[in-house]
Design a protein around this motif. Sequence first.
Motif, PDB file in Angstrom:
ATOM      1  N   LEU A  88      49.581  34.205  -3.600  1.00  0.00           N
ATOM      2  CA  LEU A  88      49.597  34.945  -2.333  1.00  0.00           C
ATOM      3  C   LEU A  88      49.506  36.446  -2.577  1.00  0.00           C
ATOM      4  CD1 LEU A  88      52.365  32.952  -0.399  1.00  0.00           C
ATOM      5  CD2 LEU A  88      49.900  32.937   0.043  1.00  0.00           C
ATOM      6  N   ILE A  89      50.223  36.938  -3.609  1.00  0.00           N
ATOM      7  CA  ILE A  89      50.170  38.370  -3.930  1.00  0.00           C
ATOM      8  C   ILE A  89      48.764  38.749  -4.396  1.00  0.00           C
ATOM      9  CG2 ILE A  89      51.034  40.133  -5.512  1.00  0.00           C
ATOM     10  CD1 ILE A  89      53.744  38.727  -5.450  1.00  0.00           C
ATOM     11  N   GLU A  90      48.158  37.887  -5.221  1.00  0.00           N
ATOM     12  CA  GLU A  90      46.812  38.187  -5.710  1.00  0.00           C
ATOM     13  C   GLU A  90      45.811  38.220  -4.550  1.00  0.00           C
ATOM     14  OE1 GLU A  90      43.682  36.712  -9.162  1.00  0.00           O
ATOM     15  OE2 GLU A  90      45.440  35.495  -8.664  1.00  0.00           O
ATOM     16  N   ARG A  91      45.934  37.296  -3.604  1.00  0.00           N
ATOM     17  CA  ARG A  91      45.048  37.280  -2.449  1.00  0.00           C
ATOM     18  C   ARG A  91      45.237  38.543  -1.608  1.00  0.00           C
ATOM     19  NH1 ARG A  91      46.372  32.680   1.492  1.00  0.00           N
ATOM     20  NH2 ARG A  91      46.181  31.494  -0.457  1.00  0.00           N
ATOM     21  N   PHE A  92      46.497  39.000  -1.469  1.00  0.00           N
ATOM     22  CA  PHE A  92      46.788  40.223  -0.724  1.00  0.00           C
ATOM     23  C   PHE A  92      46.139  41.429  -1.402  1.00  0.00           C
ATOM     24  CE2 PHE A  92      49.712  43.902  -0.442  1.00  0.00           C
ATOM     25  CZ  PHE A  92      49.525  44.217   0.898  1.00  0.00           C
ATOM     26  N   VAL A  93      46.250  41.488  -2.738  1.00  0.00           N
ATOM     27  CA  VAL A  93      45.642  42.596  -3.481  1.00  0.00           C
ATOM     28  C   VAL A  93      44.120  42.574  -3.332  1.00  0.00           C
ATOM     29  CG1 VAL A  93      45.259  43.535  -5.796  1.00  0.00           C
ATOM     30  CG2 VAL A  93      47.546  42.739  -5.120  1.00  0.00           C
ATOM     31  N   ARG A  94      43.534  41.376  -3.378  1.00  0.00           N
ATOM     32  CA  ARG A  94      42.072  41.251  -3.284  1.00  0.00           C
ATOM     33  C   ARG A  94      41.553  41.626  -1.899  1.00  0.00           C
ATOM     34  NH1 ARG A  94      41.722  36.056  -4.264  1.00  0.00           N
ATOM     35  NH2 ARG A  94      41.546  35.484  -2.053  1.00  0.00           N
ATOM     36  N   ASP A  95      42.292  41.253  -0.857  1.00  0.00           N
ATOM     37  CA  ASP A  95      41.805  41.451   0.511  1.00  0.00           C
ATOM     38  C   ASP A  95      42.171  42.815   1.085  1.00  0.00           C
ATOM     39  OD1 ASP A  95      40.871  38.891   0.306  1.00  0.00           O
ATOM     40  OD2 ASP A  95      42.495  37.971   1.465  1.00  0.00           O
ATOM     41  N   THR A  96      43.066  43.530   0.456  1.00  0.00           N
ATOM     42  CA  THR A  96      43.502  44.840   0.974  1.00  0.00           C
ATOM     43  C   THR A  96      42.643  45.927   0.326  1.00  0.00           C
ATOM     44  OG1 THR A  96      45.741  43.985   1.216  1.00  0.00           O
ATOM     45  CG2 THR A  96      45.466  46.371   1.314  1.00  0.00           C
ATOM     46  N   LYS A  97      42.019  46.752   1.125  1.00  0.00           N
ATOM     47  CA  LYS A  97      41.024  47.709   0.624  1.00  0.00           C
ATOM     48  C   LYS A  97      41.598  49.082   0.322  1.00  0.00           C
ATOM     49  CE  LYS A  97      38.077  44.442   1.182  1.00  0.00           C
ATOM     50  NZ  LYS A  97      37.685  43.638  -0.010  1.00  0.00           N
ATOM     51  N   VAL A  98      42.898  49.219   0.238  1.00  0.00           N
ATOM     52  CA  VAL A  98      43.528  50.498  -0.108  1.00  0.00           C
ATOM     53  C   VAL A  98      44.355  50.291  -1.369  1.00  0.00           C
ATOM     54  CG1 VAL A  98      43.616  51.206   2.326  1.00  0.00           C
ATOM     55  CG2 VAL A  98      45.595  50.062   1.290  1.00  0.00           C
ATOM     56  N   PRO A  99      44.685  51.387  -2.097  1.00  0.00           N
ATOM     57  CA  PRO A  99      45.487  51.245  -3.312  1.00  0.00           C
ATOM     58  C   PRO A  99      46.850  50.617  -3.016  1.00  0.00           C
ATOM     59  CG  PRO A  99      44.490  53.419  -3.202  1.00  0.00           C
ATOM     60  CD  PRO A  99      44.259  52.785  -1.868  1.00  0.00           C
ATOM     61  N   ILE A 100      47.261  49.712  -3.895  1.00  0.00           N
ATOM     62  CA  ILE A 100      48.574  49.062  -3.805  1.00  0.00           C
ATOM     63  C   ILE A 100      49.326  49.374  -5.091  1.00  0.00           C
ATOM     64  CG2 ILE A 100      49.798  46.861  -3.616  1.00  0.00           C
ATOM     65  CD1 ILE A 100      47.342  45.751  -2.171  1.00  0.00           C
ATOM     66  N   ALA A 145      45.458  47.995   8.474  1.00  0.00           N
ATOM     67  CA  ALA A 145      44.343  48.037   9.430  1.00  0.00           C
ATOM     68  C   ALA A 145      44.519  49.137  10.463  1.00  0.00           C
ATOM     69  CB  ALA A 145      44.216  46.678  10.126  1.00  0.00           C
ATOM     70  N   GLU A 146      45.764  49.593  10.674  1.00  0.00           N
ATOM     71  CA  GLU A 146      46.016  50.666  11.633  1.00  0.00           C
ATOM     72  C   GLU A 146      45.725  52.037  11.049  1.00  0.00           C
ATOM     73  OE1 GLU A 146      50.046  50.186  12.832  1.00  0.00           O
ATOM     74  OE2 GLU A 146      49.710  48.276  13.879  1.00  0.00           O
ATOM     75  N   GLY A 147      45.423  52.120   9.731  1.00  0.00           N
ATOM     76  CA  GLY A 147      45.033  53.406   9.161  1.00  0.00           C
ATOM     77  C   GLY A 147      45.796  53.828   7.933  1.00  0.00           C
ATOM     78  N   ALA A 148      46.720  53.024   7.446  1.00  0.00           N
ATOM     79  CA  ALA A 148      47.467  53.379   6.230  1.00  0.00           C
ATOM     80  C   ALA A 148      46.523  53.441   5.043  1.00  0.00           C
ATOM     81  CB  ALA A 148      48.574  52.362   5.988  1.00  0.00           C
ATOM     82  N   ARG A 149      46.773  54.398   4.141  1.00  0.00           N
ATOM     83  CA  ARG A 149      45.862  54.617   3.022  1.00  0.00           C
ATOM     84  C   ARG A 149      46.432  54.185   1.675  1.00  0.00           C
ATOM     85  NH1 ARG A 149      44.024  60.130   2.112  1.00  0.00           N
ATOM     86  NH2 ARG A 149      42.890  58.983   0.512  1.00  0.00           N
ATOM     87  N   VAL A 150      47.765  54.073   1.559  1.00  0.00           N
ATOM     88  CA  VAL A 150      48.391  53.651   0.303  1.00  0.00           C
ATOM     89  C   VAL A 150      49.590  52.759   0.652  1.00  0.00           C
ATOM     90  CG1 VAL A 150      49.492  54.366  -1.856  1.00  0.00           C
ATOM     91  CG2 VAL A 150      47.737  55.821  -0.825  1.00  0.00           C
ATOM     92  N   VAL A 151      49.775  51.692  -0.159  1.00  0.00           N
ATOM     93  CA  VAL A 151      50.916  50.787   0.027  1.00  0.00           C
ATOM     94  C   VAL A 151      51.751  50.810  -1.251  1.00  0.00           C
ATOM     95  CG1 VAL A 151      51.671  48.411   0.413  1.00  0.00           C
ATOM     96  CG2 VAL A 151      49.653  49.296   1.603  1.00  0.00           C
ATOM     97  N   VAL A 152      53.044  51.087  -1.093  1.00  0.00           N
ATOM     98  CA  VAL A 152      53.995  50.999  -2.206  1.00  0.00           C
ATOM     99  C   VAL A 152      54.901  49.793  -1.922  1.00  0.00           C
ATOM    100  CG1 VAL A 152      55.885  52.091  -3.451  1.00  0.00           C
ATOM    101  CG2 VAL A 152      53.937  53.467  -2.662  1.00  0.00           C
ATOM    102  N   LEU A 153      54.899  48.834  -2.844  1.00  0.00           N
ATOM    103  CA  LEU A 153      55.692  47.607  -2.668  1.00  0.00           C
ATOM    104  C   LEU A 153      56.725  47.533  -3.788  1.00  0.00           C
ATOM    105  CD1 LEU A 153      55.965  45.143  -0.835  1.00  0.00           C
ATOM    106  CD2 LEU A 153      54.364  43.931  -2.336  1.00  0.00           C
ATOM    107  N   ARG A 154      57.973  47.620  -3.377  1.00  0.00           N
ATOM    108  CA  ARG A 154      59.079  47.608  -4.360  1.00  0.00           C
ATOM    109  C   ARG A 154      59.516  46.166  -4.609  1.00  0.00           C
ATOM    110  NH1 ARG A 154      64.967  48.379  -3.901  1.00  0.00           N
ATOM    111  NH2 ARG A 154      65.742  49.561  -5.690  1.00  0.00           N
TER     112      ARG A 154
END
Length: 615
Positions: free
Chosen positions: A529-541, A506-515
């Motif tokens: 929980l991961i699926e909900r995070f993917v659905r609600d996050t509007k940037v590439p994960i 929400a602060e402006g990040a455009r891409v999330v890399v989760l190891r």
Amino acid sequence: MSPPPPNEPPSRETLELGEDAPASAVRWPSLYRLIPALDSLRTYSPRAFRSDLVAGLTVAALAVPQAMAYALIIGIPPEYGLYTAIVMTCVGALFDSSKQLINGPTNALSIALLSALAPIPAQDKVAAAILLAFLVGLTQTGITLLRLGDLSRYVSHAVIVGFTVGASILLALDQLKNFLGLSAAGDPAAHFLVKFWTTLTHGGPLHAGTVYVGAGTIALLLGLRWANRRLGVRLPELLIAMIGMALVTWVFDLESQGVRVVGTIPRALPGFAPPRVEWHWLRDLSGSALALALLGLLEAIAMAKAIAVRTGQKLDINQQCLSEGLANVTGSFFQCFPGSGSLTRSAINHQAGAATQWSGVISAVAVAAIMLLFAPLARYVPRAALAGILMMTAARMIDYAQLRYYLRATRFDAGIVLATALAAVAVSVEFCILIGTLLSFVLYVPRAARLHMTELTVTAERVLRERLPDDPRCDRLLIFSLEGELFFGSGPDLERHLATLQARVAEGARVVVLRLKRVRNPDAVCLELIERFVRDTKVPILLCGVRGDLGQVLQTSGIEARLGRGHVFREEKGITSSTLDAVRYAYDLLGDDRCMTCPRRGASENGKEPLYYMI
């Protein structure tokens, strides 16, 4: 054995036992697996027989006084302890996976039986104890058939340490009445302690002759132990002490002076008799049977593993559970009470040089011979002498160095030890194992449920590593690593970490890399929980470090499809890193939109210079 014809594949038995196995081994492989003592005969030698003979006779010398004393703990005639030392030791030896473990009556189970049989009337204690052996054997056999024996490794050893401490205290308290000659036979140890304190404070009727016999037994045991150490010999301390005090009682006619003796022991071997079944006993004893079955397995497996470490023998835990179950079931048809692998007799058997399971069979035969030849003389054995033997056994049960280690190691281990010991004294011996095991899970699960999240960064030297407090913070690309168990217990931690990521997005990040390389055992709760995070996050994960099992779950749950094609980077064997591949792809998605401190700002070759890995 000749090899099979070229066009015929080798049999399963040949593959398991090897081409050079004897024909009998291939013909009856299941029989040898079921009865390991028979398998030992295939390579038996006169030297092994001599070793087993010496070890078996040494164990028998210890087993006779111990078996009588353990029956005394329960409050039943001592011949039943001898029956248990004959039948259960023989049957257990035939089926044991361990070559040195000795089955039979044990101090731990006897103390637990004292507590379990406390509500049973005195005249029914023998029948109830025999029925318990049957129930314990059935439970252990069921555990074997369900192949649950290996679950014992999930019980913290701190539980066993705590049980040993509590059982030792209860054993000493329970034998005070016989040691001091007080008329409190049959009372539970905790109740007796109140009576004992009242007796001392009000000058109660202690029996001087009984006290002298008990103290003399302990003094004789200490002297014999000192002589064994000093002279380097191996005198049977307990047997000598028991015979010595029996002679003193006979010569000075102490029985007529009020010293209680064991009484007449029949000169007969145990006969076949099915256990007596009372339906209300089944209801009252079923819970105790489960606790005794688990305690017996833990005791036997712990001792078998301790010996196997020294001998290098490979154990079959499921076979070990089967041997305990069959020994108890068989023993219940020959007037035995529940038994298990004995810590003291197994250690003596190993130290005496036992080569195979047949040392246990020899020990059982020797106990039977002693019972037939010397049973009439056993009536002079004073109960105070057996009480002294048991009190010395209680003092030796505790491994004080190990106890100090567990109390000092961690608060988790110290808590388990103290809670189990207190439960043994204050609640019930047979249930303290269950209480300690439950408590260990209650204390362990929150620790196992901790899920850690670490932020990573790409340094000016183009090295990917953990972000330090002084490192500049990227507001375009978020790289985080998760570590821990992805099961329902870690759900709150995972939800909190994902909320942190969403706040950063929400602060402006455009891409999330989760190891996800260091996460294990995903379940539906965390996947949701991961699926909900993917659905609600509007940037590439981008998910990287994904191992085979996790990748399969991501695919079947539909999370991979929701992420988008090419957004899951699997961890493959090779020199490339899926994490670095994901970070490079993230930079491709960012294009020229880089933060002011990005190490790849203005890089040549479209920003394709190499990245390095330090995580």
